[in-house]
Scaffold this active site. Structure first.
Site, PDB file in Angstrom:
ATOM      1  CB  CYS A  87     -11.820 -19.988 -25.561  1.00  0.00           C
ATOM      2  SG  CYS A  87     -11.990 -19.215 -23.947  1.00  0.00           S
ATOM      3  CB  CYS A 209      -8.231 -24.438 -14.029  1.00  0.00           C
ATOM      4  SG  CYS A 209      -9.541 -24.450 -12.797  1.00  0.00           S
ATOM      5  CG  HIS A 335      -6.979 -21.837 -23.167  1.00  0.00           C
ATOM      6  ND1 HIS A 335      -7.184 -21.674 -24.520  1.00  0.00           N
ATOM      7  CD2 HIS A 335      -8.166 -21.494 -22.575  1.00  0.00           C
ATOM      8  CE1 HIS A 335      -8.424 -21.250 -24.726  1.00  0.00           C
ATOM      9  NE2 HIS A 335      -9.033 -21.121 -23.573  1.00  0.00           N
TER      10      HIS A 335
END
Lengths: 386, 103
Positions: A87, A209, A335
């Protein structure tokens, strides 16, 4: 060694979310081309390209990505390099671009991050992400949400952080995402929405999340003494840090802090000659609600254990003591794993140019924090309005 | 449970290491520690990678062992009483890793 000052002279980003029909290379090219146009720099002047990407091989069957993107952008024979740190891949791309310009090896460098995830199933994405975990923990069935579940339970145990405080992170960031046209999730949610969403990894529920996303973002970096040739509002990168932490949970020195973040932040603050109280706006790595709480403490914005109460007191809202993730963060904006670090920098630069859709009034200093894998790698960059 | 001690600096590791991160040595001596430990933290996984989907929900635990070691593993058997501080006992090691049960 004398390092040159480095500035951001151009930024570009796709929307984050579901980008059906757009390939990974398409998205990376779109974001990078927008950054080049925003900089107004002739592409012949770009001397190197770094691309952050996590799992293109697993998710879309494509590797050797950086040369493919550079080729399609018409960047000629310049070196084009993919960097990977889960990430934190795009934060690492920025870091390497900064190093190349700061050391004088190049004057102008293009950096980008990109990921294509929505064409894969949830199970495929979960498996790809879990591949960033250490082999022993991967084999045991630990997922990313599971890791943050483990840290979350420990944080609640040690500091009394509450389930409600975690939910408030999600509610705040979803609210912040509403005015952001790049955000994947643009509606209010309530406490009940979070607490009644399905369990993913105890104590984390679905609304704790970040979503699965496609997207790309890009920056053009330039030696500051040349930046005014191209940009009206260059934004200087006054601090840069990258550090390696623990690659698993069981050997880590703490289950309530990330050593990689603490060390990367120390480097960036030292280089900038600043302390946490000097920061006006923060985009940090809120892959899960508990991540934002832990990160805000590791970055020194709050004492260890006070990240939960800080959210509850409204200190991290726009207009609060230290606004965190006014873009919506990973939780609302999305994301696309390998794009996120550049996406965060894109949002901070817009804040410091004074042109953000959720503007923090008078923001002069901004910080972007990117965290990869189970705390294995982190980058921190500090930006200053010129 | 089997642990591995660096023959140079005596630091203990579980599982085995390619290189001792403290001193760089590559020789380790195996020994046994108590099978009992306590849960430092845990989670229950409800969304899993494909290969584990048939096991959902399952419990991943981090267990504090003797000699200041910790290990991530799985809980087998009844989960009543699963909490930080609960006592567990190592039962077996297989492809999934270290398995424990609550005691």
């Amino acid at each position: 060694m004398n390092l040159r000052s480095v500035s951001v002279i151009g930024i570009g980003s796709t929307d984050f979310g579901r980008m059906d029909g757009e390939s990974l290379v398409d998205m990376a090219c779109a974001a990078a081309n927008e950054a080049i146009a925003d900089a107004g720099v002739p592409r012949q002047k770009i001397q190197a390209f770094y691309l952050g990407n996590f799992a293109s091989g697993i998710l879309v069957g494509q590797e050797t990505l950086a040369p493919k993107v550079a080729y399609q952008l018409g960047l000629g024979s310049i070196p084009a390099t993919k960097v990977e740190g889960a990430c934190a891949s795009a934060g690492i791309a920025i870091r390497h671009g900064v190093i190349l310009v700061a050391t004088g090896l190049a004057d102008i460098v293009l950096v980008a991050g990109a990921e294509k995830m929505t064409s894969s199933t949830t199970a495929q994405n979960t498996a790809a992400l879990a591949a960033a975990a250490e082999e022993l923990e991967y084999n045991a069935g630990l997922t990313f949400a599971g890791a943050f579940g483990i840290w979350g339970n420990r944080h609640m145990h040690e500091f009394g952080t509450t389930r409600k405080q975690m939910a408030l992170v999600s509610i705040k960031n979803k609210h912040n995402g509403i005015p952001n046209p790049r955000a994947q999730f643009r509606k209010e949610i309530t406490l009940d929405d979070v607490l009644e969403s399905r369990l993913v990894a105890d104590p984390l529920r679905l609304y704790d999340c970040c979503p699965v996303s496609d997207g790309a973002a890009s920056l053009v970096l330039c030696a500051t003494d040349m930046a005014r040739e191209y940009a009206d509002k260059p934004v200087e990168i006054i601090g840069s840090g990258q550090a390696t932490g623990f690659i698993n949970i069981y050997e880590a020195d703490s289950m309530v802090a990330f050593k990689a973040t603490i060390e990367a932040a120390r480097q960036a603050y030292d280089m900038a000659g600043l302390k946490p109280a000097d920061i006006d706006v923060v985009e940090l790595h809120d892959c899960f609600t508990m991540a934002e709480i832990i990160d805000s403490e590791d970055l020194g914005l709050f004492e260890k254990g006070q990240g939960g109460p800080a959210v509850e007191e409204g200190l991290t809202q726009v207009g609060g003591k230290i606004p965190i993730n006014p873009s919506g963060g990973l939780l609302a904006k999305g994301h696309p794993v390998g794009a996120t670090g550049c996406g965060q920098a894109f949002e901070v630069v817009r804040q410091l140019r004074g042109e953000h859709e959720n503007q923090v009034s008078g923001a002069e200093i901004g910080l972007a924090h990117n965290l990869g894998a189970t705390g294995a790698v982190s980058t921190v960059h500090i930006f200053k309005r010129s | 449970m089997e642990i591995f001690s660096c023959t140079e600096c005596q630091r203990n590791h579980i599982p085995s290491k390619p290189v001792c991160p403290s001193c760089g040595a590559t020789e380790f001596k195996a020994s046994q520690i108590d099978d009992k430990g306590t849960i430092d933290s845990f989670t229950t996984i409800w969304v899993a990678p494909e290969k584990f989907m048939d096991q959902v929900p399952y419990h991943v635990i981090v267990v504090k062992l003797d000699k200041e070691l910790r290990i991530t593993g799985r809980l087998s058997g009844p989960a009543d009483g699963l909490a930080i501080g609960a006592s567990v006992e190592f039962t077996e090691k297989d492809d999934v890793g270290y398995w424990f049960r609550l005691i």
